[in-house]
Design a protein around this motif. Structure first.
Motif, PDB file in Angstrom:
ATOM      1  N   THR A  45     -10.134   1.119  -5.777  1.00  0.00           N
ATOM      2  CA  THR A  45      -9.639  -0.095  -6.577  1.00  0.00           C
ATOM      3  C   THR A  45      -8.280  -0.282  -6.275  1.00  0.00           C
ATOM      4  OG1 THR A  45     -11.287   0.244  -8.308  1.00  0.00           O
ATOM      5  CG2 THR A  45      -9.459  -1.616  -8.582  1.00  0.00           C
ATOM      6  N   MET A  46      -7.538   0.669  -6.024  1.00  0.00           N
ATOM      7  CA  MET A  46      -6.123   0.284  -5.778  1.00  0.00           C
ATOM      8  C   MET A  46      -5.803  -0.383  -4.393  1.00  0.00           C
ATOM      9  SD  MET A  46      -4.425   0.971  -8.326  1.00  0.00           S
ATOM     10  CE  MET A  46      -2.574   1.183  -7.831  1.00  0.00           C
ATOM     11  N   VAL A  47      -6.956   0.227  -3.315  1.00  0.00           N
ATOM     12  CA  VAL A  47      -6.699  -0.475  -1.974  1.00  0.00           C
ATOM     13  C   VAL A  47      -6.987  -1.936  -2.155  1.00  0.00           C
ATOM     14  CG1 VAL A  47      -8.025  -0.364   0.285  1.00  0.00           C
ATOM     15  CG2 VAL A  47      -7.411   1.664  -1.102  1.00  0.00           C
ATOM     16  N   CYS A  48      -8.068  -2.196  -2.930  1.00  0.00           N
ATOM     17  CA  CYS A  48      -8.334  -3.809  -3.033  1.00  0.00           C
ATOM     18  C   CYS A  48      -7.200  -4.348  -3.768  1.00  0.00           C
ATOM     19  CB  CYS A  48      -9.826  -3.912  -4.093  1.00  0.00           C
ATOM     20  SG  CYS A  48     -10.116  -5.429  -4.131  1.00  0.00           S
ATOM     21  N   THR A  49      -6.509  -3.859  -4.814  1.00  0.00           N
ATOM     22  CA  THR A  49      -5.339  -4.286  -5.519  1.00  0.00           C
ATOM     23  C   THR A  49      -3.988  -4.789  -4.550  1.00  0.00           C
ATOM     24  OG1 THR A  49      -6.001  -3.206  -7.521  1.00  0.00           O
ATOM     25  CG2 THR A  49      -3.721  -3.995  -7.246  1.00  0.00           C
ATOM     26  N   TRP A  78       9.539  -0.012  -2.729  1.00  0.00           N
ATOM     27  CA  TRP A  78      10.582   1.063  -3.122  1.00  0.00           C
ATOM     28  C   TRP A  78      10.658   1.387  -4.667  1.00  0.00           C
ATOM     29  CZ3 TRP A  78      12.449   4.552  -0.040  1.00  0.00           C
ATOM     30  CH2 TRP A  78      12.675   4.373   1.317  1.00  0.00           C
ATOM     31  N   ALA A  79      10.334   0.425  -5.536  1.00  0.00           N
ATOM     32  CA  ALA A  79      10.389   0.522  -6.985  1.00  0.00           C
ATOM     33  C   ALA A  79       9.175   1.342  -7.342  1.00  0.00           C
ATOM     34  CB  ALA A  79      10.385  -0.816  -7.510  1.00  0.00           C
ATOM     35  N   ALA A  80       7.905   1.207  -6.634  1.00  0.00           N
ATOM     36  CA  ALA A  80       6.610   1.925  -6.900  1.00  0.00           C
ATOM     37  C   ALA A  80       6.758   3.402  -6.575  1.00  0.00           C
ATOM     38  CB  ALA A  80       5.427   1.290  -6.502  1.00  0.00           C
ATOM     39  N   THR A  81       7.505   3.554  -5.299  1.00  0.00           N
ATOM     40  CA  THR A  81       7.334   4.740  -4.661  1.00  0.00           C
ATOM     41  C   THR A  81       8.571   5.746  -5.666  1.00  0.00           C
ATOM     42  OG1 THR A  81       6.946   4.172  -2.591  1.00  0.00           O
ATOM     43  CG2 THR A  81       8.133   6.243  -2.554  1.00  0.00           C
ATOM     44  N   GLY A  82       9.881   5.041  -5.610  1.00  0.00           N
ATOM     45  CA  GLY A  82      10.663   5.752  -6.376  1.00  0.00           C
ATOM     46  C   GLY A  82      10.443   6.084  -7.993  1.00  0.00           C
ATOM     47  N   SER A 107       6.923   5.635 -15.087  1.00  0.00           N
ATOM     48  CA  SER A 107       6.013   5.599 -14.090  1.00  0.00           C
ATOM     49  C   SER A 107       6.001   4.075 -13.487  1.00  0.00           C
ATOM     50  CB  SER A 107       4.926   6.285 -14.152  1.00  0.00           C
ATOM     51  OG  SER A 107       4.061   5.313 -15.176  1.00  0.00           O
ATOM     52  N   ILE A 108       6.070   2.994 -14.569  1.00  0.00           N
ATOM     53  CA  ILE A 108       6.165   1.829 -14.256  1.00  0.00           C
ATOM     54  C   ILE A 108       7.421   1.143 -14.726  1.00  0.00           C
ATOM     55  CG2 ILE A 108       4.881  -0.637 -14.548  1.00  0.00           C
ATOM     56  CD1 ILE A 108       2.475   0.963 -14.462  1.00  0.00           C
ATOM     57  N   LEU A 144       0.916  -1.027   0.142  1.00  0.00           N
ATOM     58  CA  LEU A 144      -0.138  -0.064  -0.098  1.00  0.00           C
ATOM     59  C   LEU A 144       0.843   1.317  -0.018  1.00  0.00           C
ATOM     60  CD1 LEU A 144      -2.803   1.339  -0.092  1.00  0.00           C
ATOM     61  CD2 LEU A 144      -2.736   1.060   2.658  1.00  0.00           C
ATOM     62  N   VAL A 145       2.084   1.221   0.534  1.00  0.00           N
ATOM     63  CA  VAL A 145       2.959   2.206   0.756  1.00  0.00           C
ATOM     64  C   VAL A 145       3.482   2.532  -0.949  1.00  0.00           C
ATOM     65  CG1 VAL A 145       5.326   3.256   1.516  1.00  0.00           C
ATOM     66  CG2 VAL A 145       3.664   1.862   2.808  1.00  0.00           C
ATOM     67  N   GLY A 146       3.883   1.756  -1.707  1.00  0.00           N
ATOM     68  CA  GLY A 146       4.158   1.913  -2.844  1.00  0.00           C
ATOM     69  C   GLY A 146       2.908   2.421  -3.645  1.00  0.00           C
ATOM     70  N   MET A 147       1.765   1.727  -3.555  1.00  0.00           N
ATOM     71  CA  MET A 147       0.514   1.951  -4.291  1.00  0.00           C
ATOM     72  C   MET A 147      -0.095   3.555  -3.997  1.00  0.00           C
ATOM     73  SD  MET A 147      -0.378  -0.081  -6.345  1.00  0.00           S
ATOM     74  CE  MET A 147      -0.316  -2.102  -6.796  1.00  0.00           C
ATOM     75  N   ALA A 148       0.409   4.013  -2.665  1.00  0.00           N
ATOM     76  CA  ALA A 148      -0.128   5.323  -2.426  1.00  0.00           C
ATOM     77  C   ALA A 148       0.764   6.334  -2.901  1.00  0.00           C
ATOM     78  CB  ALA A 148       0.170   5.650  -0.927  1.00  0.00           C
ATOM     79  N   ALA A 149       2.228   6.032  -3.221  1.00  0.00           N
ATOM     80  CA  ALA A 149       2.818   6.786  -4.152  1.00  0.00           C
ATOM     81  C   ALA A 149       2.097   6.977  -5.462  1.00  0.00           C
ATOM     82  CB  ALA A 149       4.252   6.553  -4.194  1.00  0.00           C
ATOM     83  N   GLN A 150       1.849   5.880  -6.034  1.00  0.00           N
ATOM     84  CA  GLN A 150       1.169   5.724  -7.299  1.00  0.00           C
ATOM     85  C   GLN A 150      -0.104   6.548  -7.360  1.00  0.00           C
ATOM     86  OE1 GLN A 150       2.578   3.891 -10.328  1.00  0.00           O
ATOM     87  NE2 GLN A 150       4.082   4.010  -9.195  1.00  0.00           N
TER      88      GLN A 150
END
Length: 469
Positions: A299-303, A179-183, A213-214, A35-41
């Protein structure tokens, strides 16, 4: 892969937390770290909307709208290959077959690389034809064609990056994926601001924003090469020659994730056409705000929950730890539903300011989006339970059930509800079709939750009382 082939619970590798620590604790750990990485996204997407809307104008936004189908395909392929490879590797690892797990990963990596490079080359070569197929008008054709070709430079890294991050979770390194998603989010939004507001490079150059972004997730590859990093999973030259039995398993396991995205795309097309017929452009714009930002964030929360569920479920399925699977099923479903219900409630309560943020000062649009957001969110937490069960069934090698769960929300219920209710209630029916479809989806999903809970109970009973079997 039958249940009789699973390793007994006693054979579980005690050095790996996936088979030893409490499943509820593991589910929360892997979900929250993700979720930390998803939050950044999510923050990145919000900032993206603000920058795009204020910096590119109508022409730029039109080009972005055209190429979003390619971005959706990116997520579909990345998710499908990621879940396919990581689930196959996770099950084999849980079953005590470390070499089989290592081969599944390495073969899956090379297959993914070959496949997506071929797709990217085809898209780049036939970019003008693809742009026309996606709906680019003559005024948009030049920028859309250039956008596609620039995007294809980083496209393979986007797909492979998603797959590698899924594998990092199976290897008990969820922090790498975070870290990958956040960075990548920080890097991508910095590039977008620089390209749009400082250099004024135009819409085509924002293709690199979508690629970064990805695509930056691909840097996780360094964990899977060389002597350092993973002790089990390595990208090996020996696996460059494909074993098509493994490729077949990867495709079979990844198909449900692909179908979810496909069903979502079909639903979006149906709703946009219905809103245009019964309500006009303002309703389409309101749906864009709701679906593109509000529902996206929920939906990202569910993901994140599915990413927390998948490695724990696939490992313990491979290990034959059915008691742990049963506990995971009940805990993950109840916890996820509660979290989604809270999110829906918060967004409904603050739908006014949230929608206003994306409406560019259009008071009428903001008012419509606000009222319709509250309608759409009424059943959202119920409907998303099908996505959770799709991931669970995928993790325990029940592909048909995973496919059914993956498409049922939209293809079985929401789309028919839109078509039927719009004819009788007009524009009101279009908006209310989503919560009706979500409630029907939940009732349908509940049947399968109960079925699986009882099935696991019977297996556990047979294990504890083999003479009664």
């Amino acid at each position: 892969m039958s249940e009789t082939n699973q390793a007994p619970a006693a054979a579980v590798d005690t050095s790996r937390e996936l088979g030893t620590k409490p499943v509820g604790q593991l589910f929360l750990k892997y979900s929250l770290i993700t979720l930390v990485g998803m939050a950044a996204q999510i923050i990145m997407v919000i900032l993206e909307g603000i920058i795009m809307g204020n910096g590119l104008g109508a022409h730029g936004l039109a080009v972005i709208s055209i190429i979003m189908s390619i971005e959706t395909l990116n997520l579909a392929l990345g998710g499908a290959l990621g879940f396919g490879v990581s689930t196959l590797a996770g099950v084999r690892l849980g079953n005590g077959d470390k070499e089989g797990a290592a081969k599944a990963f390495s073969q899956g990596f090379w297959f993914s690389a070959y496949f997506i490079v071929a797709v990217s080359v085809l898209f780049a070569v036939f970019a003008p034809q693809l742009a026309g197929f996606l709906g680019a008008t003559p005024d948009l054709m030049a920028d859309t064609t250039l956008f596609i070709r620039l995007f294809m430079i980083l496209y393979p890294f986007c797909i492979l990056g998603q797959m590698l991050c899924s594998m990092a979770r199976v290897d008990e390194k969820p922090g790498l994926a975070t870290w990958a998603a956040t960075g990548s989010a920080v890097l991508a939004i910095a590039y977008l601001y620089f390209a749009v507001f400082i250099m004024h490079w135009g819409v085509a150059m924002t293709a690199f924003y979508y690629g970064i972004s990805i695509g930056a997730w691909f840097l996780v590859i360094f964990y899977f090469v060389g002597k350092g990093g993973s002790k089990v999973f390595k990208v090996r030259k020996a696996d460059m020659k494909l074993d098509f039995s493994i490729v077949k398993e990867v495709v079979k396991l990844g198909l449900p994730m692909f179908l979810v995205q496909a069903a979502t795309s079909v639903y979006t097309i149906v709703v946009n056409n219905s809103l245009g017929s019964y309500g006009g452009d303002l309703n389409i714009a309101a749906f864009s705000v709701i679906n593109g930002y509000v529902v996206y964030m929920i939906t990202m929360v569910c993901t994140t929950a599915t990413y927390g569920l998948q490695p724990v479920a696939s490992y313990n399925y491979g290990a034959g730890s059915y008691k742990r699977l049963r506990k995971l099923l009940s805990f993950s479903m109840l916890t996820t539903f509660g979290a989604l219900a809270v999110c829906c409630g918060v967004f409904a309560l603050f739908s006014g300011p949230v929608c206003t943020l994306f409406c560019g000062g259009d008071v009428e649009l903001a008012a419509l989006a606000t009222s319709c957001t509250r309608i759409v969110l009424l059943g959202c937490s119920f409907g998303l339970m099908a996505q959770m069960m799709s991931t669970y069934f995928l993790s325990v090698d029940k592909i048909l059930l995973s496919n059914i769960m993956g498409v049922c929300r939209y293809l079985f219920f929401a789309i028919p509800a839109v078509l039927i209710m719009s004819r009788t209630l007009g524009i009101t029916g279009v908006w209310w079709a989503q919560p009706v479809g979500d409630i029907c989806t939940f009732l349908f999903t509940l049947i399968f939750i109960v079925y699986e809970f009882r099935r696991l109970g019977r297996i556990i009973k047979k294990e504890e009382n083999p003479l009664e079997a």
